[in-house]
Design a protein around this motif. Structure first.
Motif, PDB file in Angstrom:
ATOM      1  N   GLN A  42      -3.858  -5.706 -21.471  1.00 42.67           N
ATOM      2  CA  GLN A  42      -3.478  -7.106 -21.288  1.00 42.67           C
ATOM      3  C   GLN A  42      -2.685  -7.318 -20.001  1.00 42.67           C
ATOM      4  OE1 GLN A  42      -4.252 -10.105 -23.387  1.00 42.67           O
ATOM      5  NE2 GLN A  42      -5.850  -8.554 -23.456  1.00 42.67           N
ATOM      6  N   LYS A  43      -3.238  -6.776 -18.935  1.00 46.78           N
ATOM      7  CA  LYS A  43      -2.613  -6.958 -17.630  1.00 46.78           C
ATOM      8  C   LYS A  43      -3.711  -7.179 -16.606  1.00 46.78           C
ATOM      9  CE  LYS A  43       0.846  -5.018 -14.526  1.00 46.78           C
ATOM     10  NZ  LYS A  43       1.883  -3.997 -14.327  1.00 46.78           N
ATOM     11  N   ARG A  44      -3.610  -8.285 -15.888  1.00 44.79           N
ATOM     12  CA  ARG A  44      -4.636  -8.625 -14.921  1.00 44.79           C
ATOM     13  C   ARG A  44      -4.601  -7.650 -13.756  1.00 44.79           C
ATOM     14  NH1 ARG A  44      -4.975 -11.741 -10.391  1.00 44.79           N
ATOM     15  NH2 ARG A  44      -2.753 -12.226 -10.497  1.00 44.79           N
ATOM     16  N   VAL A  45      -5.782  -7.309 -13.252  1.00 46.86           N
ATOM     17  CA  VAL A  45      -5.870  -6.431 -12.087  1.00 46.86           C
ATOM     18  C   VAL A  45      -5.473  -7.217 -10.840  1.00 46.86           C
ATOM     19  CG1 VAL A  45      -7.383  -5.015 -10.661  1.00 46.86           C
ATOM     20  CG2 VAL A  45      -7.722  -5.088 -13.132  1.00 46.86           C
ATOM     21  N   VAL A  46      -4.470  -6.736 -10.147  1.00 49.85           N
ATOM     22  CA  VAL A  46      -4.058  -7.351  -8.888  1.00 49.85           C
ATOM     23  C   VAL A  46      -4.587  -6.499  -7.750  1.00 49.85           C
ATOM     24  CG1 VAL A  46      -2.085  -7.991  -7.449  1.00 49.85           C
ATOM     25  CG2 VAL A  46      -1.970  -8.314  -9.919  1.00 49.85           C
ATOM     26  N   GLN A  47      -5.253  -7.129  -6.797  1.00 50.83           N
ATOM     27  CA  GLN A  47      -5.785  -6.382  -5.665  1.00 50.83           C
ATOM     28  C   GLN A  47      -4.636  -5.957  -4.769  1.00 50.83           C
ATOM     29  OE1 GLN A  47      -8.951  -5.424  -5.469  1.00 50.83           O
ATOM     30  NE2 GLN A  47      -9.175  -6.438  -7.446  1.00 50.83           N
ATOM     31  N   TYR A  48      -4.130  -4.781  -5.063  1.00 53.39           N
ATOM     32  CA  TYR A  48      -2.939  -4.314  -4.374  1.00 53.39           C
ATOM     33  C   TYR A  48      -2.964  -2.799  -4.357  1.00 53.39           C
ATOM     34  CZ  TYR A  48       2.018  -3.976  -3.106  1.00 53.39           C
ATOM     35  OH  TYR A  48       3.194  -3.705  -2.470  1.00 53.39           O
ATOM     36  N   ASP A  49      -3.299  -2.235  -3.215  1.00 52.65           N
ATOM     37  CA  ASP A  49      -3.353  -0.781  -3.063  1.00 52.65           C
ATOM     38  C   ASP A  49      -2.053  -0.329  -2.415  1.00 52.65           C
ATOM     39  OD1 ASP A  49      -3.814   1.831  -2.494  1.00 52.65           O
ATOM     40  OD2 ASP A  49      -5.537   1.517  -1.191  1.00 52.65           O
ATOM     41  N   LYS A  50      -1.260   0.430  -3.151  1.00 55.02           N
ATOM     42  CA  LYS A  50       0.081   0.790  -2.668  1.00 55.02           C
ATOM     43  C   LYS A  50       0.068   1.751  -1.487  1.00 55.02           C
ATOM     44  CE  LYS A  50       1.746   1.618  -6.861  1.00 55.02           C
ATOM     45  NZ  LYS A  50       2.723   2.061  -7.872  1.00 55.02           N
ATOM     46  N   THR A  51      -1.097   2.233  -1.127  1.00 56.14           N
ATOM     47  CA  THR A  51      -1.164   3.128   0.036  1.00 56.14           C
ATOM     48  C   THR A  51      -2.086   2.577   1.119  1.00 56.14           C
ATOM     49  OG1 THR A  51      -2.975   4.389  -0.951  1.00 56.14           O
ATOM     50  CG2 THR A  51      -0.740   5.152  -1.398  1.00 56.14           C
ATOM     51  N   GLY A  52      -2.689   1.421   0.893  1.00 54.04           N
ATOM     52  CA  GLY A  52      -3.668   0.902   1.841  1.00 54.04           C
ATOM     53  C   GLY A  52      -3.184  -0.314   2.605  1.00 54.04           C
ATOM     54  N   ASP A  53      -4.132  -0.964   3.298  1.00 54.15           N
ATOM     55  CA  ASP A  53      -3.809  -2.117   4.139  1.00 54.15           C
ATOM     56  C   ASP A  53      -3.200  -3.256   3.327  1.00 54.15           C
ATOM     57  OD1 ASP A  53      -4.777  -0.753   6.285  1.00 54.15           O
ATOM     58  OD2 ASP A  53      -6.752  -1.707   6.276  1.00 54.15           O
ATOM     59  N   ASN A  54      -3.726  -3.450   2.097  1.00 49.39           N
ATOM     60  CA  ASN A  54      -3.252  -4.549   1.272  1.00 49.39           C
ATOM     61  C   ASN A  54      -1.755  -4.425   1.005  1.00 49.39           C
ATOM     62  OD1 ASN A  54      -2.810  -5.743  -1.694  1.00 49.39           O
ATOM     63  ND2 ASN A  54      -4.482  -6.838  -0.688  1.00 49.39           N
ATOM     64  N   HIS A  55      -1.300  -3.190   0.797  1.00 46.97           N
ATOM     65  CA  HIS A  55       0.128  -2.927   0.580  1.00 46.97           C
ATOM     66  C   HIS A  55       0.940  -3.389   1.779  1.00 46.97           C
ATOM     67  CE1 HIS A  55       3.845  -0.596   0.087  1.00 46.97           C
ATOM     68  NE2 HIS A  55       3.628  -0.118   1.288  1.00 46.97           N
ATOM     69  N   TYR A  56       0.539  -2.968   2.963  1.00 51.53           N
ATOM     70  CA  TYR A  56       1.295  -3.296   4.173  1.00 51.53           C
ATOM     71  C   TYR A  56       1.223  -4.789   4.487  1.00 51.53           C
ATOM     72  CZ  TYR A  56       1.669   1.715   4.772  1.00 51.53           C
ATOM     73  OH  TYR A  56       1.955   3.040   4.566  1.00 51.53           O
ATOM     74  N   ASP A  57       0.073  -5.419   4.178  1.00 55.94           N
ATOM     75  CA  ASP A  57      -0.043  -6.865   4.389  1.00 55.94           C
ATOM     76  C   ASP A  57       0.932  -7.616   3.495  1.00 55.94           C
ATOM     77  OD1 ASP A  57      -2.018  -6.479   6.246  1.00 55.94           O
ATOM     78  OD2 ASP A  57      -3.684  -6.929   4.890  1.00 55.94           O
ATOM     79  N   ASN A  58       1.023  -7.192   2.245  1.00 58.34           N
ATOM     80  CA  ASN A  58       1.904  -7.875   1.293  1.00 58.34           C
ATOM     81  C   ASN A  58       3.369  -7.693   1.668  1.00 58.34           C
ATOM     82  OD1 ASN A  58       1.451  -9.225  -1.559  1.00 58.34           O
ATOM     83  ND2 ASN A  58       3.373  -8.105  -1.645  1.00 58.34           N
ATOM     84  N   VAL A  59       3.736  -6.468   2.038  1.00 55.51           N
ATOM     85  CA  VAL A  59       5.121  -6.199   2.451  1.00 55.51           C
ATOM     86  C   VAL A  59       5.461  -6.999   3.699  1.00 55.51           C
ATOM     87  CG1 VAL A  59       6.717  -4.436   3.289  1.00 55.51           C
ATOM     88  CG2 VAL A  59       5.171  -3.906   1.406  1.00 55.51           C
ATOM     89  N   SER A  60       4.500  -7.057   4.631  1.00 54.44           N
ATOM     90  CA  SER A  60       4.711  -7.828   5.865  1.00 54.44           C
ATOM     91  C   SER A  60       4.941  -9.305   5.548  1.00 54.44           C
ATOM     92  CB  SER A  60       3.499  -7.664   6.790  1.00 54.44           C
ATOM     93  OG  SER A  60       3.636  -8.474   7.931  1.00 54.44           O
ATOM     94  N   ALA A  61       4.117  -9.854   4.651  1.00 52.39           N
ATOM     95  CA  ALA A  61       4.264 -11.262   4.269  1.00 52.39           C
ATOM     96  C   ALA A  61       5.598 -11.500   3.557  1.00 52.39           C
ATOM     97  CB  ALA A  61       3.103 -11.678   3.370  1.00 52.39           C
ATOM     98  N   PHE A  62       6.021 -10.535   2.756  1.00 49.90           N
ATOM     99  CA  PHE A  62       7.293 -10.610   2.030  1.00 49.90           C
ATOM    100  C   PHE A  62       8.459 -10.711   3.007  1.00 49.90           C
ATOM    101  CE2 PHE A  62      10.695  -7.844   0.015  1.00 49.90           C
ATOM    102  CZ  PHE A  62      11.171  -8.811  -0.859  1.00 49.90           C
ATOM    103  N   ILE A  63       8.481  -9.823   3.991  1.00 50.52           N
ATOM    104  CA  ILE A  63       9.580  -9.800   4.958  1.00 50.52           C
ATOM    105  C   ILE A  63       9.557 -11.048   5.837  1.00 50.52           C
ATOM    106  CG2 ILE A  63      10.481  -8.581   6.983  1.00 50.52           C
ATOM    107  CD1 ILE A  63       9.372  -5.988   5.621  1.00 50.52           C
ATOM    108  N   LYS A  64       8.362 -11.426   6.282  1.00 53.93           N
ATOM    109  CA  LYS A  64       8.252 -12.601   7.165  1.00 53.93           C
ATOM    110  C   LYS A  64       8.618 -13.888   6.434  1.00 53.93           C
ATOM    111  CE  LYS A  64       4.949 -10.443  10.279  1.00 53.93           C
ATOM    112  NZ  LYS A  64       3.519 -10.211  10.602  1.00 53.93           N
TER     113      LYS A  64
END
Length: 443
Positions: A245-267
């Protein structure tokens, strides 16, 4: 035990939850916790030697507290008794103590009392156990998800060794799940199920270090997923998402998606958008990002992007980092949210960041300049004979605790590294520095 009791017990074993059926019975089968049950560790040696003293297992759900108690039960020569603090009362404890005294007096046999959820006992119940733990009538094994230093009586703590269990790693959970699927005797091997690698990875992540949650999910997945045309049950990423009962979030903690999300978070924090910042925070938390990693990024942003425009921002960030490490999830998300929204909403300045960058560049690219003589250390014997410290003006002896004198080396006089922004508290810093130099009147 008669035949009917035996059949009933075997039936209960087969129908019991997967997590219960697969519970290890030997130390070598226990997943994780090498910091306390490694072969060179105290607990490992004490269990094998059957020389246990009273202990308390403390850690999150599904990390093996009850499992370790069961392993001890299988390896010890002592009588093993278990009660749960949520349902047991004083009469139950009195009966355990009575039996323990009989075992000790008649057979010279020790009694181990395992109390699950020991933090549920009130002070009176805990006090009742104290003399029997102290005189060795019972050897206590307590299990709790709460910090025992807050929830267990100090007197009982002082007579026990506390072992903190850590959340299982993702690799530990993967091994447990694969064993569950392939185990023919106690696991799900007879169902001929297979799990996709991405589904395995997702379940191991989503379990968040809780083996029981992972096993419950995989059991549900196998029992409710129809067989494919090849006769096998295929646990896909979609099925894994449903059964936990947990939706799959497209978030790879070692890939580009991870760095994109962290970048957006900081910015988003830098750009003073608390709504966007907390959204990316939620996305990282939902995907199982390490809360300590998030806290580090928040501390960096507090100094790099807020700086002296609001000096309190770094204090908030550091306090949040300490708090999340001590508390853990899920409550840590509230603390992170407070820090993130504060920093996103605070006035911004990168002046401190630019100052150190400029200073580092100067140090790197220019000749090392000597410290002016009047600033050199004059406290060691012979320093004054060398002229060190001569002419130094002590700032606190002058009005406003300031006196104009040279601080930078001769060849760097007049160079500006720190230029306060006209924003937030840094505007006051700027005015104060100008006032000291006589460039602006005091308000």
């Amino acid at each position: 035990m008669d035949l009917f009791d035996y059949v009933r017990e075997r039936k209960q074993e087969k129908e019991s939850p997967l997590a219960s059926r697969l519970r290890p019975t030997r130390l070598e089968e226990v997943a994780g916790q090498r910091h306390i049950i490694g072969k060179d560790k105290l607990l490992y040696r004490a269990i094998l030697a059957d020389k246990l003293s009273s202990i308390i297992f403390y850690g999150p759900p599904g990390t093996g507290k009850t499992t370790l108690a069961k392993v001890i039960a299988n390896t010890t020569s002592a009588e093993f008794t278990q009660i749960n603090a949520t349902s047991a009362g004083k009469k139950d404890m009195e009966e355990v103590v009575r039996q323990a005294k009989n075992n000790q007096g008649m057979y010279g046999k020790k009694t181990i009392l395992f109390i699950d959820e020991i933090h549920r006992f009130n002070k009176g119940q805990q006090d009742y156990l104290l003399p029997f733990v102290e005189d060795g009538t019972v050897i206590l094994i307590g299990a709790t998800t709460e910090n025992p230093y807050f929830e267990v009586n100090g007197a009982l703590l002082s007579r026990s060794v506390i072992f903190e269990l850590k959340p299982l790693t993702k690799e530990d959970i993967c091994k447990i799940l694969l064993n569950a699927i392939n185990d023919q005797e106690k696991g799900l091997g007879s169902y001929h199920a297979v799990i996709d690698e991405e589904a395995l990875d997702f379940l191991a992540d989503a379990a968040n270090g809780d083996a029981r949650a992972a096993l419950t999910a995989i059991e549900l997945g196998v029992l409710t997923t129809p067989r494919g045309e090849d006769g096998q049950i295929h646990i896909t990423l979609e099925a894994a998402s449903e059964c936990i009962q947990k939706r799959v979030v497209q978030y790879d903690k070692t890939g580009d998606n991870h760095y994109d999300n962290v970048s957006a978070f900081i910015k988003s924090m830098r750009g003073s958008d608390p709504d966007a910042a907390v959204y990316y925070l939620a996305k990282m938390l939902y995907a199982g990002e390490d809360i300590k990693f998030i806290a580090r990024r928040v501390m960096i942003c507090a100094s790099e992007d807020v700086g002296n425009a609001d000096p309190q921002a770094l204090t908030v960030a550091v306090s949040a980092a300490q708090a999340v490490e001590r508390i853990g999830m899920p409550e840590a998300q509230i603390i992170l949210s407070q820090a993130v929204t504060y920093i996103a909403s605070a006035p911004k300045s990168n002046a401190a960041c630019l100052a150190i960058q400029r200073a580092m560049e100067t140090v790197k690219n220019t000749r090392t300049s000597p410290v002016p003589v009047h600033l050199q250390d004059s406290h060691y014997p012979g320093a004054r004979k060398l002229g060190h410290g001569k002419g130094y003006l002590y700032a606190h002896d002058f009005p406003n605790h300031y006196v104009e004198q040279q601080y930078l080396p001769d060849d760097l006089q007049g160079v500006k590294f720190y230029e306060p922004a006209e924003n937030g508290y840094e505007k006051q810093i700027s005015r104060h520095l100008k006032f000291l130099k006589g460039e602006e009147e005091s308000e």
